[in-house]
Design a protein around this motif. Structure first.
Motif, PDB file in Angstrom:
ATOM      1  N   MET A   1       0.956  -0.972  -0.051  1.00 32.26           N
ATOM      2  CA  MET A   1       0.113   0.079  -0.169  1.00 32.26           C
ATOM      3  C   MET A   1       0.796   1.195  -0.199  1.00 32.26           C
ATOM      4  SD  MET A   1      -3.024  -1.252   2.683  1.00 32.26           S
ATOM      5  CE  MET A   1      -4.082   0.350   2.254  1.00 32.26           C
TER       6      MET A   1
ATOM      7  N   ASP B   1      -8.327   4.098   4.070  1.00 32.42           N
ATOM      8  CA  ASP B   1      -7.725   2.921   3.861  1.00 32.42           C
ATOM      9  C   ASP B   1      -6.670   2.924   5.157  1.00 32.42           C
ATOM     10  OD1 ASP B   1      -8.647   2.613   1.493  1.00 32.42           O
ATOM     11  OD2 ASP B   1      -7.285   4.067   0.305  1.00 32.42           O
TER      12      ASP B   1
ATOM     13  N   LYS C   1      -1.748  -5.688  -0.682  1.00 26.85           N
ATOM     14  CA  LYS C   1      -1.002  -5.328  -2.040  1.00 26.85           C
ATOM     15  C   LYS C   1      -1.830  -4.454  -3.040  1.00 26.85           C
ATOM     16  CE  LYS C   1       1.772  -9.689  -1.599  1.00 26.85           C
ATOM     17  NZ  LYS C   1       2.197 -11.087  -2.236  1.00 26.85           N
ATOM     18  N   SER C   2      -3.291  -4.634  -2.679  1.00 24.99           N
ATOM     19  CA  SER C   2      -4.114  -4.055  -3.650  1.00 24.99           C
ATOM     20  C   SER C   2      -4.832  -2.800  -2.814  1.00 24.99           C
ATOM     21  CB  SER C   2      -5.287  -5.068  -4.139  1.00 24.99           C
ATOM     22  OG  SER C   2      -4.507  -5.928  -4.976  1.00 24.99           O
ATOM     23  N   PRO C   3      -4.952  -1.847  -3.677  1.00 28.29           N
ATOM     24  CA  PRO C   3      -5.563  -0.663  -2.756  1.00 28.29           C
ATOM     25  C   PRO C   3      -7.101  -0.812  -2.418  1.00 28.29           C
ATOM     26  CG  PRO C   3      -5.642  -0.215  -5.011  1.00 28.29           C
ATOM     27  CD  PRO C   3      -4.686  -1.459  -4.777  1.00 28.29           C
TER      28      PRO C   3
ATOM     29  N   ASN D   1      -8.578  -2.358  -0.191  1.00 21.12           N
ATOM     30  CA  ASN D   1      -9.181  -3.766   0.361  1.00 21.12           C
ATOM     31  C   ASN D   1      -9.204  -3.431   2.038  1.00 21.12           C
ATOM     32  OD1 ASN D   1      -9.442  -5.214  -1.972  1.00 21.12           O
ATOM     33  ND2 ASN D   1      -7.339  -6.055  -2.002  1.00 21.12           N
TER      34      ASN D   1
ATOM     35  N   LYS E   1     -11.868  -8.194  -0.745  1.00 23.65           N
ATOM     36  CA  LYS E   1     -10.984  -8.604  -1.751  1.00 23.65           C
ATOM     37  C   LYS E   1     -11.749  -8.695  -3.068  1.00 23.65           C
ATOM     38  CE  LYS E   1      -7.599 -12.510  -3.215  1.00 23.65           C
ATOM     39  NZ  LYS E   1      -8.234 -12.404  -4.547  1.00 23.65           N
TER      40      LYS E   1
END
Length: 241
Positions: free
Chosen positions: A1, A26, A78-80, A82, A105
């Motif tokens: 992130m 986030d 690793k993904s924004p 989530n 996810k």
């Protein structure tokens, strides 16, 4: 992130201790351990599947759960967008005490099927995965709605001190905003507790599938105690903004 954490919502609630300023954003990368801690302190011992499996009764099972939760969160991070937190907002420049967390996810049609049938160290964690696997086999939103992409749930938790203030409903609403903003047509979750079912319904989520815990218990050979009559899979459409 690596990107700057996005603030999704600022709001004020009235608690028995007075007015609280809160925000949902986030998760900042430097609060990863705090995020894991709130999941371990409240979600693992209290969520229906984990509680029924008895994870909270075993130090070994709790340690194994922490290993699993840490791997899952590191992967999902690793993904924004989530991993979301609800924190005190007394200072806009400071991420205050984390009082709630949401994990999602993005699932895609061509992703491998989620498989929880792997070797575990403790019988309690194995039992929890077996229950969750049975739930997953009952309903598949991607297939049922013929979707190519879907925002799927991995858990939501609120510190008991701050429950009853609408925080779960706010998390569910923000999930719908994420769907709107990044172009995902639907989000959904197994709502295994009465509180989450009510919070989702207040936010306009619909019941896509339901079963009684009595029937589910007969299928799994498990006696569910202190649960609502019905276990539900509920879906939410993107916000109209």
């Amino acid at each position: 992130m690596s990107q700057t954490p996005r603030v999704w919502r600022k709001f004020t609630v009235k608690s028995k201790d007075g007015e609280l300023k809160l925000r949902i954003q986030d998760m900042p990368s430097d609060r990863l351990n705090d995020f894991i801690d709130i999941c371990m302190k409240y979600f693992i011992p209290q969520e229906t599947c984990n509680k029924t499996a008895g994870i909270y009764k075993s130090e070994e099972a709790l340690a194994e759960s922490r290993e699993f939760v840490t791997r899952m969160i590191n992967d999902i991070a690793k993904s924004p967008h989530n991993l979301l937190i609800c924190c005190l907002d007394d200072d806009p420049e400071v991420v205050g005490e984390i009082i709630g967390a949401s994990i999602t996810k993005v699932d895609k049609k061509d992703d491998p099927e989620r498989n929880l049938n792997f070797t575990t160290k403790t019988k309690e964690v194995g039992a929890s995965f077996a229950i969750i696997s049975k739930l997953i086999s009952r309903y598949n939103a991607l297939k049922d709605h013929k979707l190519d992409i879907f925002l799927n749930d991995r858990g939501v938790v609120v510190n008991p001190k701050y429950r009853g203030l609408g925080l779960a409903q706010m998390f569910f609403n923000v999930r719908r905003q994420i769907c709107h903003d990044i172009g995902i047509p639907l989000t959904g979750a197994w709502m295994t507790a009465a509180g989450s079912q009510k919070a989702a319904a207040r936010d306009g989520w619909e019941t896509a599938y339901e079963m009684t815990y009595e029937d589910f218990g007969k299928e799994t050979g498990i006696v569910f105690e202190n649960v609502p009559p019905i276990c539900k899979y509920m879906t939410g459409k993107p916000l109209q903004m």
